[in-house]
Design a protein around this motif. Structure first.
Motif, PDB file in Angstrom:
ATOM      1  N   GLU A  72      17.306  22.583 -37.201  1.00 44.07           N
ATOM      2  CA  GLU A  72      15.983  23.548 -36.668  1.00 44.07           C
ATOM      3  C   GLU A  72      15.195  23.708 -37.666  1.00 44.07           C
ATOM      4  OE1 GLU A  72      17.121  27.129 -34.833  1.00 44.07           O
ATOM      5  OE2 GLU A  72      18.285  26.246 -33.154  1.00 44.07           O
ATOM      6  N   THR A  99      12.145  18.915 -31.218  1.00 39.66           N
ATOM      7  CA  THR A  99      11.931  18.966 -29.587  1.00 39.66           C
ATOM      8  C   THR A  99      11.558  20.735 -29.282  1.00 39.66           C
ATOM      9  OG1 THR A  99      13.847  17.742 -28.624  1.00 39.66           O
ATOM     10  CG2 THR A  99      12.458  20.082 -27.743  1.00 39.66           C
ATOM     11  N   LEU A 100      10.815  21.562 -29.120  1.00 37.81           N
ATOM     12  CA  LEU A 100       9.932  22.437 -29.294  1.00 37.81           C
ATOM     13  C   LEU A 100      10.781  23.903 -28.556  1.00 37.81           C
ATOM     14  CD1 LEU A 100       7.449  24.196 -29.998  1.00 37.81           C
ATOM     15  CD2 LEU A 100       6.619  23.730 -28.799  1.00 37.81           C
ATOM     16  N   LYS A 101      11.337  24.318 -29.503  1.00 30.23           N
ATOM     17  CA  LYS A 101      11.232  25.231 -28.558  1.00 30.23           C
ATOM     18  C   LYS A 101      10.901  27.458 -28.247  1.00 30.23           C
ATOM     19  CE  LYS A 101      15.675  26.197 -29.938  1.00 30.23           C
ATOM     20  NZ  LYS A 101      17.558  26.883 -30.463  1.00 30.23           N
ATOM     21  N   GLY A 102       9.477  26.745 -29.058  1.00 25.75           N
ATOM     22  CA  GLY A 102       9.511  28.176 -28.762  1.00 25.75           C
ATOM     23  C   GLY A 102       8.462  28.092 -30.090  1.00 25.75           C
ATOM     24  N   THR A 103       7.354  29.264 -29.810  1.00 25.63           N
ATOM     25  CA  THR A 103       6.408  30.038 -30.659  1.00 25.63           C
ATOM     26  C   THR A 103       5.932  31.430 -30.531  1.00 25.63           C
ATOM     27  OG1 THR A 103       4.911  29.901 -28.874  1.00 25.63           O
ATOM     28  CG2 THR A 103       4.688  27.670 -30.006  1.00 25.63           C
ATOM     29  N   GLN A 104       5.523  32.095 -31.443  1.00 23.29           N
ATOM     30  CA  GLN A 104       5.239  33.459 -31.786  1.00 23.29           C
ATOM     31  C   GLN A 104       4.328  33.056 -32.537  1.00 23.29           C
ATOM     32  OE1 GLN A 104       9.428  34.540 -32.859  1.00 23.29           O
ATOM     33  NE2 GLN A 104       9.006  36.076 -31.222  1.00 23.29           N
ATOM     34  N   LEU A 112       6.452  28.314 -35.495  1.00 27.53           N
ATOM     35  CA  LEU A 112       6.145  27.630 -34.444  1.00 27.53           C
ATOM     36  C   LEU A 112       8.477  27.097 -34.447  1.00 27.53           C
ATOM     37  CD1 LEU A 112       4.051  25.003 -35.578  1.00 27.53           C
ATOM     38  CD2 LEU A 112       4.008  26.183 -34.085  1.00 27.53           C
ATOM     39  N   HIS A 113       8.890  26.494 -33.421  1.00 27.00           N
ATOM     40  CA  HIS A 113      10.503  26.284 -33.671  1.00 27.00           C
ATOM     41  C   HIS A 113      10.449  25.241 -33.195  1.00 27.00           C
ATOM     42  CE1 HIS A 113      14.756  28.956 -33.196  1.00 27.00           C
ATOM     43  NE2 HIS A 113      14.495  27.509 -33.574  1.00 27.00           N
ATOM     44  N   TYR A 114      11.952  25.095 -33.952  1.00 29.48           N
ATOM     45  CA  TYR A 114      11.508  22.906 -33.568  1.00 29.48           C
ATOM     46  C   TYR A 114      13.157  22.779 -33.754  1.00 29.48           C
ATOM     47  CZ  TYR A 114       6.312  21.333 -33.358  1.00 29.48           C
ATOM     48  OH  TYR A 114       5.438  21.439 -33.213  1.00 29.48           O
ATOM     49  N   GLU A 115      13.699  21.688 -32.542  1.00 30.01           N
ATOM     50  CA  GLU A 115      15.254  21.626 -32.614  1.00 30.01           C
ATOM     51  C   GLU A 115      14.770  20.030 -32.936  1.00 30.01           C
ATOM     52  OE1 GLU A 115      18.983  22.740 -30.641  1.00 30.01           O
ATOM     53  OE2 GLU A 115      17.927  21.578 -29.089  1.00 30.01           O
TER      54      GLU A 115
END
Length: 118
Positions: A72, A99-104, A112-115
């Motif tokens: 990740e 794959t985008l897992k989420g944003t904050q 940006l959180h990617y897997e």
């Protein structure tokens, strides 16, 4: 390694390793590593812990990418544009599908959180 303002060690409840090209003496809060990255990760995985969180620049990140050791990416974007700087990702002939897992959002910062797709 200390927070400049409060004098506290960040993440003091976690093991902290610093990768270095030169040999350095460990401290109460930091273990210095200058060996093989894959050996280090295999040793940490054998301890039965959960995640290994890597904080560093493009050169360290590239070494982990080369060994296919990244699952990740959590990337924080700051509201500053640098004309010259050290790139986060080094040039090379490889690519990773994410794959985008989420944003904050944290004030003016965006995380940006990617897997990594396997």
């Amino acid at each position: 390694m200390k927070n400049q303002e409060s004098g506290e060690v960040p993440h003091k409840n976690k093991e902290c390793y610093v990768f270095s090209r030169s040999s350095q003496e460990d401290t109460d809060h930091v273990t210095f590593v200058n060996g093989d990255i894959r050996d280090f990760v295999d040793k940490e995985k054998s301890k039965g812990g959960k995640n290994i969180w890597i904080v560093g620049g493009g050169e360290l990140l590239d070494a982990f990418i080369q060994e296919d050791l990244i699952d990740e990416f959590i990337i924080t974007v700051a509201p500053v544009i640098l004309g010259n700087g050290i790139p986060l990702f080094r040039e090379g002939d490889r690519s990773l599908n994410l794959t985008l897992k989420g944003t904050q959002q944290f004030n003016q910062f965006v995380e940006l959180h990617y897997e990594v797709k396997r």
